[in-house]
Design a protein around this motif. Structure first.
Motif, PDB file in Angstrom:
ATOM      1  N   TRP A  26       0.803  -1.219   0.000  1.00 53.43           N
ATOM      2  CA  TRP A  26       0.000   0.000   0.000  1.00 53.43           C
ATOM      3  C   TRP A  26       0.837   1.270   0.000  1.00 53.43           C
ATOM      4  O   TRP A  26       0.397   2.311  -0.499  1.00 53.43           O
ATOM      5  CB  TRP A  26      -0.992  -0.038   1.166  1.00 53.43           C
ATOM      6  CG  TRP A  26      -2.045  -1.070   0.890  1.00 53.43           C
ATOM      7  CD1 TRP A  26      -2.114  -2.346   1.374  1.00 53.43           C
ATOM      8  CD2 TRP A  26      -3.148  -0.932  -0.024  1.00 53.43           C
ATOM      9  NE1 TRP A  26      -3.184  -3.019   0.832  1.00 53.43           N
ATOM     10  CE2 TRP A  26      -3.841  -2.182  -0.018  1.00 53.43           C
ATOM     11  CE3 TRP A  26      -3.615   0.093  -0.834  1.00 53.43           C
ATOM     12  CZ2 TRP A  26      -4.974  -2.402  -0.805  1.00 53.43           C
ATOM     13  CZ3 TRP A  26      -4.746  -0.125  -1.611  1.00 53.43           C
ATOM     14  CH2 TRP A  26      -5.411  -1.361  -1.574  1.00 53.43           C
ATOM     15  N   VAL A  27       2.060   1.196   0.513  1.00 51.95           N
ATOM     16  CA  VAL A  27       2.974   2.333   0.371  1.00 51.95           C
ATOM     17  C   VAL A  27       3.355   2.508  -1.099  1.00 51.95           C
ATOM     18  O   VAL A  27       3.428   3.628  -1.612  1.00 51.95           O
ATOM     19  CB  VAL A  27       4.235   2.131   1.244  1.00 51.95           C
ATOM     20  CG1 VAL A  27       5.319   3.141   0.866  1.00 51.95           C
ATOM     21  CG2 VAL A  27       3.887   2.272   2.721  1.00 51.95           C
ATOM     22  N   THR A  28       3.569   1.388  -1.774  1.00 51.95           N
ATOM     23  CA  THR A  28       3.885   1.440  -3.211  1.00 51.95           C
ATOM     24  C   THR A  28       2.733   2.039  -3.998  1.00 51.95           C
ATOM     25  O   THR A  28       2.930   2.879  -4.888  1.00 51.95           O
ATOM     26  CB  THR A  28       4.211   0.034  -3.737  1.00 51.95           C
ATOM     27  OG1 THR A  28       5.266  -0.541  -2.963  1.00 51.95           O
ATOM     28  CG2 THR A  28       4.630   0.088  -5.196  1.00 51.95           C
ATOM     29  N   ILE A  29       1.519   1.602  -3.692  1.00 50.42           N
ATOM     30  CA  ILE A  29       0.344   2.165  -4.370  1.00 50.42           C
ATOM     31  C   ILE A  29       0.223   3.662  -4.093  1.00 50.42           C
ATOM     32  O   ILE A  29      -0.044   4.455  -5.006  1.00 50.42           O
ATOM     33  CB  ILE A  29      -0.926   1.418  -3.924  1.00 50.42           C
ATOM     34  CG1 ILE A  29      -0.916  -0.017  -4.474  1.00 50.42           C
ATOM     35  CG2 ILE A  29      -2.182   2.159  -4.382  1.00 50.42           C
ATOM     36  CD1 ILE A  29      -2.054  -0.879  -3.963  1.00 50.42           C
ATOM     37  N   ALA A  30       0.450   4.061  -2.850  1.00 52.09           N
ATOM     38  CA  ALA A  30       0.365   5.482  -2.498  1.00 52.09           C
ATOM     39  C   ALA A  30       1.396   6.300  -3.271  1.00 52.09           C
ATOM     40  O   ALA A  30       1.135   7.452  -3.658  1.00 52.09           O
ATOM     41  CB  ALA A  30       0.573   5.656  -0.995  1.00 52.09           C
ATOM     42  N   SER A  31       2.582   5.706  -3.529  1.00 50.42           N
ATOM     43  CA  SER A  31       3.620   6.433  -4.264  1.00 50.42           C
ATOM     44  C   SER A  31       3.255   6.628  -5.727  1.00 50.42           C
ATOM     45  O   SER A  31       3.839   7.483  -6.400  1.00 50.42           O
ATOM     46  CB  SER A  31       4.955   5.683  -4.153  1.00 50.42           C
ATOM     47  OG  SER A  31       4.937   4.482  -4.908  1.00 50.42           O
ATOM     48  N   CYS A  32       2.310   5.847  -6.235  1.00 49.00           N
ATOM     49  CA  CYS A  32       1.858   6.003  -7.625  1.00 49.00           C
ATOM     50  C   CYS A  32       0.841   7.134  -7.778  1.00 49.00           C
ATOM     51  O   CYS A  32       0.701   7.695  -8.880  1.00 49.00           O
ATOM     52  CB  CYS A  32       1.220   4.705  -8.128  1.00 49.00           C
ATOM     53  SG  CYS A  32       2.304   3.272  -8.197  1.00 49.00           S
ATOM     54  N   LEU A  33       0.121   7.436  -6.722  1.00 43.91           N
ATOM     55  CA  LEU A  33      -1.020   8.332  -6.836  1.00 43.91           C
ATOM     56  C   LEU A  33      -0.667   9.772  -7.217  1.00 43.91           C
ATOM     57  O   LEU A  33      -1.359  10.372  -8.061  1.00 43.91           O
ATOM     58  CB  LEU A  33      -1.828   8.303  -5.534  1.00 43.91           C
ATOM     59  CG  LEU A  33      -2.442   6.938  -5.186  1.00 43.91           C
ATOM     60  CD1 LEU A  33      -3.240   7.037  -3.888  1.00 43.91           C
ATOM     61  CD2 LEU A  33      -3.331   6.434  -6.332  1.00 43.91           C
ATOM     62  N   PRO A  34       0.385  10.396  -6.626  1.00 47.13           N
ATOM     63  CA  PRO A  34       0.685  11.782  -7.031  1.00 47.13           C
ATOM     64  C   PRO A  34       0.959  11.923  -8.523  1.00 47.13           C
ATOM     65  O   PRO A  34       0.511  12.875  -9.167  1.00 47.13           O
ATOM     66  CB  PRO A  34       1.928  12.119  -6.203  1.00 47.13           C
ATOM     67  CG  PRO A  34       1.837  11.229  -5.007  1.00 47.13           C
ATOM     68  CD  PRO A  34       1.255   9.954  -5.517  1.00 47.13           C
TER      69      PRO A  34
END
Length: 322
Positions: A26-34
């Motif tokens: 989920w940290v990886t997914i969050a890093s994709c969002l911006p």
């Protein structure tokens, strides 16, 4: 002889992933969002992040909008991929559908993950800004985008490591003497490809000093940017050395170290050239860059084929869905 095959049957497979793997996912997914949010703004005509009117116009031209669609799609695929690598349902997917995309992602992200910290350190040592002058974008865009890429590189690699340990545990126990001799039939072809890849690595190191002179990719102006070219060259060189080492099958050390370097080096050799062409500043592409990139991509594909054939049995040959 050790055979690479799908791991435990469905009855003994683990359930939900552990806390660490879930957090990594989920940290990886969050890093994709911006990055995705930026792409959505630009696709809908909002020039947020542009430093001036010229930069805003460039962000909204056809070339950049097409690139935004492609890269946004890649980010969405990265989100799906890290989910598949983390949760049990991903184990039901064909091996090629998991290993192929993560191999390509390794090639795209590894130079950033290695080059970004080295580049920032080098830039701090020589002084000046890590962001090129008159680039049309505000500095925070670079921080947001490349910081996110670095997190994605680490997160995807960690997620794949956990997935691979469950799915192909034999690879992590395998010794050099267990490798297949099948790939040795292509030794001459492999050595030619390795020589070409090593030449490409040397050119990347030279371009890390001279770019964009000598036909190098346009837009690499700061020390931090040029360090990414150096990182690319070092990774490709590691692959050019590691793949022939797998062919020789010497020593009793574990395969996982040389195989990891071969994995990274071949993926970078295949993806670096096309990436530099696609992202070339103002579409400025030299004939030298195209030629060198094509040779590197072909050599990387040949080395990757040898790398896979060096395993006792390629995952695609032993895959069984349960």
């Amino acid at each position: 002889m050790i055979t690479v095959r799908e791991a435990t049957p469905a009855a003994t497979r683990p359930g939900a992933p552990g806390r660490v793997r879930t957090v990594i996912c989920w940290v990886t997914i969050a890093s994709c969002l911006p990055y995705l949010v930026l792409k959505v703004f630009w696709l809908f005509g909002n020039s947020v992040g542009a430093a001036d009117a010229q930069g805003a116009a460039e962000l909204l031209d056809v070339r950049h909008l097409v690139g935004d669609v492609v890269t946004a799609g890649m980010e969405l695929f990265a989100i799906a991929l890290v989910l598949a690598l983390t949760y049990p349902w991903g184990r039901l997917l064909p091996a090629w559908l998991v290993a192929g995309p993560i191999w390509l992602a390794s090639g795209l992200l590894a130079p950033i993950a290695l080059g970004l910290p080295l580049g920032l350190a080098a830039q701090a040592f020589v002084g000046g800004s890590a962001v090129p002058a008159d680039n049309g974008l505000l500095g925070w865009v670079y921080v947001l985008v490349y910081g996110g890429f670095a997190v994605q590189a680490v997160g995807l690699l960690a997620a794949f490591l956990g997935h691979a340990r469950e799915r192909w545990p034999e690879v992590f126990r395998m010794r050099m003497t267990h490798l297949s001799g099948t790939a040795s039939r292509h030794r001459l072809r492999t050595m030619i490809a390795a020589t070409i890849a090593a030449g490409y690595a040397a050119i990347m190191v030279a371009w890390s000093v001279t770019a964009p002179d000598w036909g190098g990719p346009a837009g690499f102006e700061t020390v931090a940017q040029k360090t990414a070219l150096l990182a690319t060259g070092l990774l490709v060189l590691a692959g050019a050395i590691s793949v022939p080492a797998l062919l020789r099958r010497r020593g009793d050390r574990r395969v996982v170290g040389p195989f990891t370097l071969a994995w990274l080096g071949t993926s970078v050799a295949v993806t670096a050239g096309p990436t530099h062409i696609a992202l070339s500043n103002n579409g400025s592409i030299s004939l030298i860059l195209v030629t060198v990139s094509l040779c590197a991509t072909l050599s990387g594909l040949l080395l990757a084929h040898t790398m896979i054939r060096a395993l006792p049995a390629a995952p695609r040959e032993t895959e069984r869905r349960t």
